[in-house]
Structures are given as C-alpha cells and as structure tokens.
Design a protein around this motif. Structure first.
Motif, mmCIF file in Angstrom:
data_model
loop_
_atom_site.group_PDB
_atom_site.id
_atom_site.type_symbol
_atom_site.label_atom_id
_atom_site.label_comp_id
_atom_site.label_asym_id
_atom_site.label_seq_id
_atom_site.Cartn_x
_atom_site.Cartn_y
_atom_site.Cartn_z
ATOM 1 N N THR A 103 0.626 -0.925 -0.205
ATOM 2 C CA THR A 103 -0.099 -0.150 -0.346
ATOM 3 C C THR A 103 0.818 0.969 -0.159
ATOM 4 N N TRP A 104 0.618 2.291 -0.105
ATOM 5 C CA TRP A 104 1.043 3.569 0.219
ATOM 6 C C TRP A 104 1.608 4.030 1.347
ATOM 7 N N ASP A 105 1.143 3.234 2.460
ATOM 8 C CA ASP A 105 0.883 3.793 3.618
ATOM 9 C C ASP A 105 2.473 2.701 4.121
ATOM 10 N N ASP A 106 2.771 1.706 3.457
ATOM 11 C CA ASP A 106 3.770 0.678 3.365
ATOM 12 C C ASP A 106 5.067 1.384 2.264
ATOM 13 N N TYR A 107 4.909 2.020 1.277
ATOM 14 C CA TYR A 107 5.855 2.343 0.314
ATOM 15 C C TYR A 107 6.240 4.011 1.531
ATOM 16 N N VAL A 108 5.843 4.651 2.215
ATOM 17 C CA VAL A 108 6.109 5.673 3.468
ATOM 18 C C VAL A 108 6.717 4.844 4.648
ATOM 19 N N SER A 109 6.444 4.563 4.545
ATOM 20 C CA SER A 109 6.990 3.363 5.664
ATOM 21 C C SER A 109 8.846 2.592 5.620
ATOM 22 N N ILE A 110 8.668 1.915 4.382
ATOM 23 C CA ILE A 110 9.966 1.677 3.699
ATOM 24 C C ILE A 110 10.911 2.606 3.410
ATOM 25 N N ALA A 111 10.365 3.299 2.537
ATOM 26 C CA ALA A 111 11.535 4.780 2.205
ATOM 27 C C ALA A 111 12.209 5.437 3.547
ATOM 28 N N GLU A 112 11.361 5.603 4.984
ATOM 29 C CA GLU A 112 11.808 5.709 5.938
ATOM 30 C C GLU A 112 13.155 4.636 6.109
ATOM 31 N N LYS A 113 12.669 3.611 6.623
ATOM 32 C CA LYS A 113 13.211 2.762 6.575
ATOM 33 C C LYS A 113 14.641 2.728 6.426
ATOM 34 N N ILE A 114 14.618 3.273 4.583
ATOM 35 C CA ILE A 114 15.431 2.968 4.020
ATOM 36 C C ILE A 114 16.791 4.293 4.043
ATOM 37 N N SER A 115 15.622 4.996 4.452
ATOM 38 C CA SER A 115 16.529 6.454 4.604
ATOM 39 C C SER A 115 17.944 6.568 5.997
ATOM 40 N N LYS A 116 17.157 6.033 7.642
ATOM 41 C CA LYS A 116 17.351 6.034 8.667
ATOM 42 C C LYS A 116 18.107 4.736 8.679
ATOM 43 N N THR A 160 13.478 7.499 -1.335
ATOM 44 C CA THR A 160 12.691 7.905 -2.439
ATOM 45 C C THR A 160 12.727 9.171 -2.802
ATOM 46 N N THR A 161 11.730 10.011 -3.941
ATOM 47 C CA THR A 161 11.297 11.343 -3.737
ATOM 48 C C THR A 161 10.158 11.252 -4.670
ATOM 49 N N SER A 162 10.142 13.328 -4.229
ATOM 50 C CA SER A 162 8.725 12.999 -4.582
ATOM 51 C C SER A 162 8.167 13.210 -6.120
ATOM 52 N N MET A 163 7.089 13.131 -6.811
ATOM 53 C CA MET A 163 7.397 13.010 -8.257
ATOM 54 C C MET A 163 5.595 13.413 -8.185
ATOM 55 N N ALA A 164 5.872 15.269 -8.990
ATOM 56 C CA ALA A 164 5.251 15.932 -9.463
ATOM 57 C C ALA A 164 4.197 15.468 -10.749
ATOM 58 N N ASN A 165 3.623 13.843 -11.402
ATOM 59 C CA ASN A 165 3.659 14.080 -12.251
ATOM 60 C C ASN A 165 1.515 14.081 -13.438
ATOM 61 N N ASP A 166 1.680 14.624 -13.340
ATOM 62 C CA ASP A 166 0.403 14.996 -13.933
ATOM 63 C C ASP A 166 -0.622 13.059 -14.606
ATOM 64 N N SER A 167 0.468 12.296 -15.193
ATOM 65 C CA SER A 167 0.127 11.139 -15.633
ATOM 66 C C SER A 167 0.070 10.232 -14.231
ATOM 67 N N PHE A 168 0.989 10.795 -13.442
ATOM 68 C CA PHE A 168 0.796 9.976 -12.345
ATOM 69 C C PHE A 168 -0.205 9.797 -10.989
ATOM 70 N N ASN A 191 3.314 13.433 -0.103
ATOM 71 C CA ASN A 191 4.310 14.130 -0.967
ATOM 72 C C ASN A 191 5.422 14.802 0.355
ATOM 73 N N LYS A 192 4.350 15.103 1.056
ATOM 74 C CA LYS A 192 5.128 16.170 2.357
ATOM 75 C C LYS A 192 5.719 15.333 3.660
ATOM 76 N N LYS A 193 5.019 14.045 3.534
ATOM 77 C CA LYS A 193 4.805 12.971 4.248
ATOM 78 C C LYS A 193 5.652 12.634 4.213
ATOM 79 N N LEU A 194 6.549 11.558 2.949
ATOM 80 C CA LEU A 194 7.613 11.536 2.774
ATOM 81 C C LEU A 194 8.434 12.188 2.842
ATOM 82 N N MET A 195 9.211 13.754 2.145
ATOM 83 C CA MET A 195 9.410 14.575 3.015
ATOM 84 C C MET A 195 10.015 14.317 4.605
ATOM 85 N N GLU A 196 9.302 14.665 5.617
ATOM 86 C CA GLU A 196 8.948 14.837 6.951
ATOM 87 C C GLU A 196 9.850 13.483 7.316
#
Length: 420
Positions: free
Chosen positions: A168-181, A190-198, A232-237
């Motif tokens: 899920t997207w919650d899993d995505y946020v959690s995994i990204a945080e673990k990798i960074s730490k 990860t990085t956020s992506m601002a794309n209209d197709s996404f 996107n904000k949560k990923l950065m924070e």
C-alpha cells in the motif's frame, strides 16, 4: 484507420502524389518529406539508421530529419506551425495531440488508411491515438507508470523488497523511511514526483478521473488531490525523501545524474521505458502501491506519430509512418527506445535482442496488460500546462509555503481556467 485485428491494409505503390506519366509508362518523381522528433544523440543516430533503411526500400521518397531536445521541442513546433512550416510527420505526447487536433493541425488518418497497417497492433493500443472518434496519431510504443527499485540500496539498508501484489502507499512511506534511516547520509528511500499522468493513476485508484469526459474541468476531487500533496509532504517530513531544495534539483537532473542514477535512492516513480536510462546497475520494476486494491495504471503511448494536415505528400508520409511502426528492420533498430512496440510481431522479433533491463520492462508491461484496465480518454486540449501547475504547487507544499488542502484548491482552480 482499420481497427486492431482487421485485415491487413495493402500498401499502394506507383500511384503516389509525386508520379507523372510519359510514353514509357509511369515514372515517379522523388519527393521529400520532413520528420521531426525529440531526443538525445543516441536516438538521433538510431533514427538516421531507420531513415536510411526506409529510403533504400522507397527510393522515390527522401526523408529530411529534424531533432530537438525535449525542453525546446514544443516551442519549436509552435513556431513552425504559426509560420506554416509544419513538418510532414512529427512526434507527440501528453495532451498535445488533443490540442493540435482541435486546431486542425493534424491529419485525420482515415484519409491515408490504405497506407497504414494496424492489424497486428495489440488490443487497445490503436485507440490511444483516437480523439473524438477520429484517428489522429499512431503510437510509437507503449509504456506505463512504474516503481523502479534499486535492490542494492535495499540490501545495504537491510530492507526487504516489497510484494507489489499487496503493498500500500502507507507501506511505501514506511519502507522509504527505513531505507533513509539505515543508509549513509545522502541516500534516500525515494523522492516525490509531481507528474500529471501519475496524478491520473492516483485518481483512478481512488475511484475518480483526473479530467472530466468533456475535457472542460478536472474531475479529481479536492480531497483526493489533498491526499496526494499530503503523501509527498509526509515522505519528506519522515526523511524518506530528501529536502524540498534537493527534490527540485533532482527533478531537473538528467536520469544518470539523479539520486537513483547515482545509486543513492531505493525507489522512484518512473515511466517504464526510462529504467534503463538511469544506470547500468541491475534495477527492478514493480507495480505501484495500491494497484492490488484498485488498479489505476494503464498502458499509454510513450510517443505518438502524427501527420500534418497541410502535408503536400500525405501518402508518402503515411508510408514512412507505416515503416516506423511495422517494419521488422525499424523495430530491431529502435527496440524499446520509444516504448514497447504496439505491433505484436515486432515486439516478438525484438525480444531476443533486448538487454536485461529492457526484458524486465517488457515483463512489467505484460503484467500491466493482464490487469485489463481501460485507458482514460486522451488528456484534453488546454492541459499541456497541468504538469507545470502541479509541480509549482507541490514545490510550495514541500517548502511550507502552502498547505496540501490549499494546494489542491489552487491546482483545481488554475487547471480549470486553462481548460475553460
């Protein structure tokens, strides 16, 4: 335009617009057509080889090539159209086919249907070039939104690869945080992506559409758009993604210079055909989070071919278009550079020639196709600026200048003005 699965079209010979009759019979006068596309030096080299092969098979047609970097391509096209010097055939993407078709720039391909064979196109790929029931473009190849993974970053951080059938997207946020730490300073999940197709995929996963069917306004709700900005904000924070300034810098970098290209990022939302451009490292490609609950990804054109409505040689130009999408020789030269070929015979012919990363892309696109999700209508006229609007408001959210809710309101208001 014949539909997929219809009888093969017969290519006409000896009756082009450039022929004349004498006592000795019919003698064809050579004609010159102009072909414009965007891309790097490698694409230019390949395209010249394709043109050479076409000219050898069609000695009465010469193709003049014009290539431009993507960043300046559309400005150049606008100048040429305004000045009456539109190329005979040119590449398109995004909302530009809709915008150009409504302005009368594009030829209705029904007028040259006997020159273009689409009988071997995969199901649903021909429709990608249809606008209000008319065929204005033919896909050069298909791709899809994907999650590109660097297994080495995951392994170094001690994080297992996700199951893309359930995450899920919650899993995505959690995994990204673990990798960074768990990674050295400067490496991120990860990085956020601002794309209209996404954003269209995000809307579909939430049971909505990005644009209304009439193309006059955004159909995505304020709540759903707000959730995207909040993600996107949560990923950065949480540290799973870099700072706002580094995110902006990364977004403007060439693929090999991005964090993923440097081996400093675990996951990246990306077009499937871009994976091989990031790195020679063995990357992987997964479905986006949330696809198992309600899929949103679809096969779309990575690039499309269109013919100018003012072309003086529409039949000869259509022959060249047909060569680009159907010739085995062209397919073996282009491979997946413009996306995975829509022609199933060409796709099968090039698969033994593909590099490992390209084979992974082909496998991923097969998985997307198996989801059998209908493509949305082509992005409407007036939506070519949506990506810039989206990026601007997302950047403001990351820098703390505006709240996700206010960004969603501003996005919807501004895009609706552009569409109206």
């Amino acid at each position: 335009m014949v539909a997929a699965g219809a009888a093969s079209a017969l290519l006409l010979t000896g009756c082009g617009a450039g022929s004349s009759t004498s006592e000795e019979g019919t003698v064809e006068k050579p004609v010159t057509i102009r072909y414009s596309w965007w891309g790097n030096d490698a694409r230019a080299k390949t395209t010249q080889e394709v043109i050479k092969a076409f000219e050898a098979a069609n000695p009465t047609i010469k193709v003049d090539a014009e290539t431009t970097e993507f960043s300046s391509y559309w400005d150049k096209m606008a100048t040429q159209i305004a000045g009456g010097t539109t190329p005979d055939i040119f590449t398109m993407s995004g909302s530009y086919p809709s915008e150009y078709a409504t302005r009368g720039v594009l030829l209705d391909l029904a007028k040259v249907q006997d020159e273009i064979d689409t009988s071997r196109f995969a199901e649903g790929t021909l429709e990608l070039g249809q606008i209000e029931g008319k065929q204005y473009t033919v896909t050069a190849g298909v791709n899809a939104m994907s999650m590109v993974i660097d297994p080495n970053v995951f392994k170094a951080a001690g994080v297992e690869l996700p199951d893309d059938e359930t995450w899920t997207w919650d899993d995505y946020v959690s995994i990204a945080e673990k990798i960074s730490k768990n990674s050295p300073h400067g490496t991120f999940g990860t990085t956020s992506m601002a794309n209209d197709s996404f954003l269209a995929v995000w809307a579909r996963q939430h049971g909505e559409k990005l644009y209304a069917d009439d193309g006059k306004k955004l159909a995505i709700s304020e709540d759903t758009a707000t959730k995207w900005f909040e993600l996107n904000k949560k990923l950065m924070e949480t540290g799973g993604a870099p700072s706002a300034s580094q995110t902006v810098e990364d977004a403007s970098s060439q693929p090999e210079q991005t964090l993923l290209g440097q081996g400093k990022q675990g996951m990246k939302l990306s077009w499937s055909n871009q994976m091989i451009s990031y790195s020679d490292a063995p990357l992987e490609m997964l479905k986006l989070p949330g696809e198992s609950a309600k899929g949103g990804t679809w096969l779309r054109s990575s690039m499309e071919y269109a013919i100018s409505a003012k072309s003086k040689h529409p039949k000869e130009t259509a022959k060249f278009l047909n060569f680009l999408v159907n010739s085995p020789n062209a397919g073996k030269l282009i491979k997946t550079d413009r996306g995975m070929p829509a022609n199933t015979d060409t796709k099968a012919a090039i698969e033994p020639l593909l590099k490992e990363g390209q084979k992974k892309e082909a496998g991923y696109l097969d998985r997307v196709a198996e989801m059998n999700l209908a493509a949305p209508l082509p992005f409407p006229a007036g939506s070519s600026s949506t990506m810039e609007v989206l990026n601007r408001h997302n950047t403001d959210v990351l820098f703390g200048k505006i709240s996700p809710r206010d960004a969603a309101k501003a996005l919807i208001s501004e895009v609706n003005q552009n569409l109206g």
